[in-house]
Motif scaffolding. Structure first.
Motif, PDB file in Angstrom:
ATOM      1  N   GLY A  27      49.849  61.846  57.623  1.00  0.00           N
ATOM      2  CA  GLY A  27      48.978  60.701  57.839  1.00  0.00           C
ATOM      3  C   GLY A  27      49.668  59.404  57.476  1.00  0.00           C
ATOM      4  N   ARG A  28      48.849  58.337  57.357  1.00  0.00           N
ATOM      5  CA  ARG A  28      49.351  57.027  56.967  1.00  0.00           C
ATOM      6  C   ARG A  28      48.424  56.399  55.936  1.00  0.00           C
ATOM      7  N   VAL A  29      49.001  55.616  55.035  1.00  0.00           N
ATOM      8  CA  VAL A  29      48.230  54.942  53.997  1.00  0.00           C
ATOM      9  C   VAL A  29      47.445  53.798  54.627  1.00  0.00           C
ATOM     10  N   ARG A  30      46.138  53.771  54.386  1.00  0.00           N
ATOM     11  CA  ARG A  30      45.301  52.685  54.874  1.00  0.00           C
ATOM     12  C   ARG A  30      44.774  51.812  53.755  1.00  0.00           C
ATOM     13  N   ASP A  31      44.710  52.321  52.521  1.00  0.00           N
ATOM     14  CA  ASP A  31      44.270  51.510  51.396  1.00  0.00           C
ATOM     15  C   ASP A  31      44.567  52.257  50.110  1.00  0.00           C
ATOM     16  N   LEU A  32      44.301  51.616  48.997  1.00  0.00           N
ATOM     17  CA  LEU A  32      44.451  52.228  47.688  1.00  0.00           C
ATOM     18  C   LEU A  32      43.124  52.096  46.957  1.00  0.00           C
ATOM     19  N   VAL A  33      42.804  53.053  46.119  1.00  0.00           N
ATOM     20  CA  VAL A  33      41.530  53.071  45.406  1.00  0.00           C
ATOM     21  C   VAL A  33      41.800  52.897  43.910  1.00  0.00           C
ATOM     22  N   ALA A  34      41.170  51.899  43.327  1.00  0.00           N
ATOM     23  CA  ALA A  34      41.362  51.625  41.901  1.00  0.00           C
ATOM     24  C   ALA A  34      40.013  51.537  41.215  1.00  0.00           C
ATOM     25  N   MET A  35      40.038  51.673  39.894  1.00  0.00           N
ATOM     26  CA  MET A  35      38.823  51.532  39.084  1.00  0.00           C
ATOM     27  C   MET A  35      39.073  50.463  38.029  1.00  0.00           C
ATOM     28  N   LEU A  36      38.267  49.399  38.083  1.00  0.00           N
ATOM     29  CA  LEU A  36      38.385  48.356  37.079  1.00  0.00           C
ATOM     30  C   LEU A  36      37.935  48.891  35.735  1.00  0.00           C
ATOM     31  N   ARG A  37      38.534  48.357  34.654  1.00  0.00           N
ATOM     32  CA  ARG A  37      38.195  48.823  33.310  1.00  0.00           C
ATOM     33  C   ARG A  37      37.750  47.654  32.455  1.00  0.00           C
ATOM     34  N   VAL A  38      37.080  47.967  31.377  1.00  0.00           N
ATOM     35  CA  VAL A  38      36.505  46.928  30.524  1.00  0.00           C
ATOM     36  C   VAL A  38      37.617  46.121  29.866  1.00  0.00           C
ATOM     37  N   GLY A  39      37.239  44.898  29.479  1.00  0.00           N
ATOM     38  CA  GLY A  39      38.223  44.036  28.841  1.00  0.00           C
ATOM     39  C   GLY A  39      39.297  43.617  29.830  1.00  0.00           C
ATOM     40  N   ARG A  40      40.493  43.514  29.334  1.00  0.00           N
ATOM     41  CA  ARG A  40      41.614  43.104  30.182  1.00  0.00           C
ATOM     42  C   ARG A  40      42.580  44.246  30.443  1.00  0.00           C
ATOM     43  N   ARG A  41      42.091  45.464  30.290  1.00  0.00           N
ATOM     44  CA  ARG A  41      42.951  46.619  30.554  1.00  0.00           C
ATOM     45  C   ARG A  41      43.256  46.703  32.040  1.00  0.00           C
ATOM     46  N   LEU A  92      38.577  48.969  46.642  1.00  0.00           N
ATOM     47  CA  LEU A  92      39.674  49.123  47.596  1.00  0.00           C
ATOM     48  C   LEU A  92      40.654  47.986  47.354  1.00  0.00           C
ATOM     49  N   VAL A  93      41.887  48.330  47.032  1.00  0.00           N
ATOM     50  CA  VAL A  93      42.846  47.311  46.596  1.00  0.00           C
ATOM     51  C   VAL A  93      43.163  46.343  47.733  1.00  0.00           C
ATOM     52  N   LEU A  94      43.510  46.854  48.901  1.00  0.00           N
ATOM     53  CA  LEU A  94      43.817  45.968  50.018  1.00  0.00           C
ATOM     54  C   LEU A  94      42.555  45.300  50.548  1.00  0.00           C
ATOM     55  N   GLY A  95      41.519  46.070  50.709  1.00  0.00           N
ATOM     56  CA  GLY A  95      40.310  45.556  51.338  1.00  0.00           C
ATOM     57  C   GLY A  95      39.516  44.594  50.498  1.00  0.00           C
ATOM     58  N   GLU A  96      39.587  44.710  49.153  1.00  0.00           N
ATOM     59  CA  GLU A  96      38.694  43.933  48.306  1.00  0.00           C
ATOM     60  C   GLU A  96      39.392  43.020  47.304  1.00  0.00           C
ATOM     61  N   LEU A  97      40.599  43.359  46.889  1.00  0.00           N
ATOM     62  CA  LEU A  97      41.248  42.550  45.847  1.00  0.00           C
ATOM     63  C   LEU A  97      42.112  41.432  46.420  1.00  0.00           C
ATOM     64  N   LEU A  98      42.784  41.687  47.543  1.00  0.00           N
ATOM     65  CA  LEU A  98      43.600  40.632  48.132  1.00  0.00           C
ATOM     66  C   LEU A  98      42.706  39.487  48.606  1.00  0.00           C
ATOM     67  N   ASP A  99      43.218  38.266  48.485  1.00  0.00           N
ATOM     68  CA  ASP A  99      42.546  37.032  48.903  1.00  0.00           C
ATOM     69  C   ASP A  99      41.412  36.614  47.962  1.00  0.00           C
ATOM     70  N   ARG A 100      41.206  37.353  46.885  1.00  0.00           N
ATOM     71  CA  ARG A 100      40.180  36.933  45.934  1.00  0.00           C
ATOM     72  C   ARG A 100      40.622  35.672  45.208  1.00  0.00           C
ATOM     73  N   ARG A 101      39.659  34.853  44.825  1.00  0.00           N
ATOM     74  CA  ARG A 101      39.933  33.690  43.989  1.00  0.00           C
ATOM     75  C   ARG A 101      39.550  34.044  42.553  1.00  0.00           C
ATOM     76  N   VAL A 102      40.520  34.022  41.683  1.00  0.00           N
ATOM     77  CA  VAL A 102      40.329  34.352  40.270  1.00  0.00           C
ATOM     78  C   VAL A 102      40.878  33.189  39.437  1.00  0.00           C
ATOM     79  N   ARG A 103      40.831  33.331  38.109  1.00  0.00           N
ATOM     80  CA  ARG A 103      41.290  32.248  37.237  1.00  0.00           C
ATOM     81  C   ARG A 103      42.318  32.758  36.242  1.00  0.00           C
ATOM     82  N   LEU A 104      43.264  31.870  35.947  1.00  0.00           N
ATOM     83  CA  LEU A 104      44.249  32.169  34.916  1.00  0.00           C
ATOM     84  C   LEU A 104      43.605  31.991  33.555  1.00  0.00           C
ATOM     85  N   VAL A 105      43.819  32.953  32.678  1.00  0.00           N
ATOM     86  CA  VAL A 105      43.241  32.884  31.334  1.00  0.00           C
ATOM     87  C   VAL A 105      43.824  31.703  30.567  1.00  0.00           C
ATOM     88  N   GLU A 106      45.079  31.400  30.793  1.00  0.00           N
ATOM     89  CA  GLU A 106      45.776  30.394  30.000  1.00  0.00           C
ATOM     90  C   GLU A 106      45.184  28.993  30.159  1.00  0.00           C
TER      91      GLU A 106
END
Length: 461
Positions: A27-41, A92-106
């Motif tokens: 087959g071929r890779v279409r996306d990656l699956v991740a699980m967010l964790r509490v805090g900054r882990r 979904l890493v490609l489908g949901e995380l790319l193009d997000r607007r987030v903030r730098l902690v610093e």
């Protein structure tokens, strides 16, 4: 991190082939699956979404990945073929995380996520997202001119928040080499919000090609979220028969409003197609075949056939007609098949080599007769001519197949050859996998396979 463990940016994994230990592609890779964790882990990477035969999207746990290198993924050879279904806690890493607007902690500066990197943990088979590649500036021109930098996952915040107007430029860039049918399959499995964002980021021609490959419900949903002027532009870019099919699914007021916004010539073609019964030659045909005058040469015909935007079926023959050359044309004289064009000298007139043995189809020819005609004479397309002898269009085999298959065929998970036994019944592999797939987040202990006791097969073609 493990010494020498490679860091891989996920955009490089989109579409890469997946192989079993024997070197057979599964087959071929279409996306990656991740699980967010509490805090900054850093998020834990659970696995890959892999598209196998029949466009089935399955989940491949990272515990079954033995290598990610040189543009390929190597697995243990054991695949769970149950259809992938995303859980509420997963991203979904490609489908949901790319193009997000987030903030730098610093400094609380807004940045846009361009890519993320994954790396394998030392002495374990676990993977994490450890780096984020971002651009300063929240949107508009700043997104292109802003500074880019790579930071630790813990240096950004905001991934867990719901975001409106996320954008999709980087996701679109990741999938830019995919065929329209494959990109349509990706869109179909995104959330409605993300699907609309990706559609907004595609150019009109690309979106038109993708819409033609989507189920009707997705087509209507996406078109309904576009501004009316752009929706009309996309309909103009679609093949007229596909545009007519899509418009026929809309309420009458919406349909007329969009037809009014389209260019008059394009709207006229679509209206003409909509005047025929759906399952007839007139309802199936495209109004844009290759039409040549009798004094055109073989060289002229080959130049037209070479056009990149033509489908293989439409490029398989040219139709010789008296002026005008736009459908409905002047008198239809005959067809010249591509192979005949290759056999004759470039200066030969097409009128001298037309095939007049096969009669054309009438616009009211029912679908079963159209199908029999194509099958009996081994054709990939056939001309449609009215009572006055004018060429109206051409029916291609792909349009016929669209109407012969079940209405939901684009959404159906087809059985691949590995799943079908000699008796035509899906077979099951007796093997089982006791490894930890999507178990607890503690990083220790067993856990269970997210698909439970579903069918598994050994990888292979």
């Amino acid at each position: 991190m493990a010494a020498g463990a490679p860091r891989i940016f996920v955009s490089h994994l989109a579409g890469v082939p997946v192989f079993d230990p024997n070197g057979d592609q599964v087959g071929r890779v279409r996306d990656l699956v991740a699980m967010l964790r509490v805090g900054r882990r850093p998020p834990r990477l659970l696995g890959l979404v892999v598209e196998v035969i029949g466009r089935r999207r399955i989940f491949l746990p990272m515990t079954r990945v033995t290598g990610v290198e040189s543009g390929q993924v190597i697995t243990t050879g054991v695949l769970n073929v149950r259809r992938f279904e995303q859980r509420p806690t997963e991203r979904l890493v490609l489908g949901e995380l790319l193009d997000r607007r987030v903030r730098l902690v610093e400094d609380d500066a807004e940045v846009t996520v361009l890519d993320v990197a994954i790396q394998q943990l030392p002495a374990r088979r676990d993977w994490e997202i450890d780096k984020v590649f971002v651009r300063r500036g929240g949107g508009g021109a700043l997104r292109r001119r802003g500074e880019t930098l790579t930071v630790e996952w813990s240096a950004v915040t905001g991934f867990s928040l719901e975001e409106e107007g996320q954008g999709a430029e980087n996701l679109v860039a990741t999938f830019e080499r995919m065929r329209p049918a494959d990109l349509a399959n990706v869109l179909h499995h995104l959330s409605p919000k993300r699907r609309a964002e990706v559609a907004a980021a595609l150019d009109d021609d690309r979106l038109a090609d993708v819409l033609e490959e989507l189920p009707e419900d997705d087509q209507v949903e996406i078109l309904g979220k576009l501004k009316e002027e752009r929706a009309a532009d996309v309909l103009e870019a679609m093949d007229p028969d596909d545009a007519a099919d899509l418009l026929s699914e809309l309420p009458e007021d919406d349909k007329e409003r969009l037809l009014t916004l389209m260019r008059p010539d394009d709207a006229a073609d679509v209206r003409r197609l909509m005047s025929y019964e759906e399952r007839t030659a007139g309802g199936l045909m495209t109004t844009e075949p290759i039409v040549l005058r009798p004094d055109a040469t073989v060289a002229d015909a080959l130049a037209r056939v070479r056009r990149q935007d033509l489908s293989p079926a439409l490029a398989a023959q040219v139709y010789v007609c008296r002026p005008p050359e736009e459908t409905p044309t002047g008198k239809y004289l005959g067809t010249v098949h591509f192979q005949r064009l290759l056999r004759d000298p470039p200066f030969t007139l097409v009128s001298a080599i037309v095939d007049t043995d096969l009669g054309p189809l009438a616009p009211d020819t029912p679908l079963p007769v159209v199908t029999s005609h194509l099958a009996a004479y081994n054709l990939v397309a056939a001309p449609v001519v009215d009572d006055g002898g004018s060429l109206l269009g051409a029916v291609t085999v792909d349009d016929v197949l669209d109407h012969l298959l079940p209405d939901d065929w684009r959404e159906t998970e087809f059985h691949s050859p590995e799943e079908i036994g000699p008796d035509g019944i899906g077979r099951q592999d007796s093997g089982s996998d006791h490894g930890r797939d999507r178990g607890s987040d503690s990083g220790t202990g067993g856990g269970t396979d997210r698909a439970g006791t579903s069918t598994e097969v050994t990888g292979g073609r």
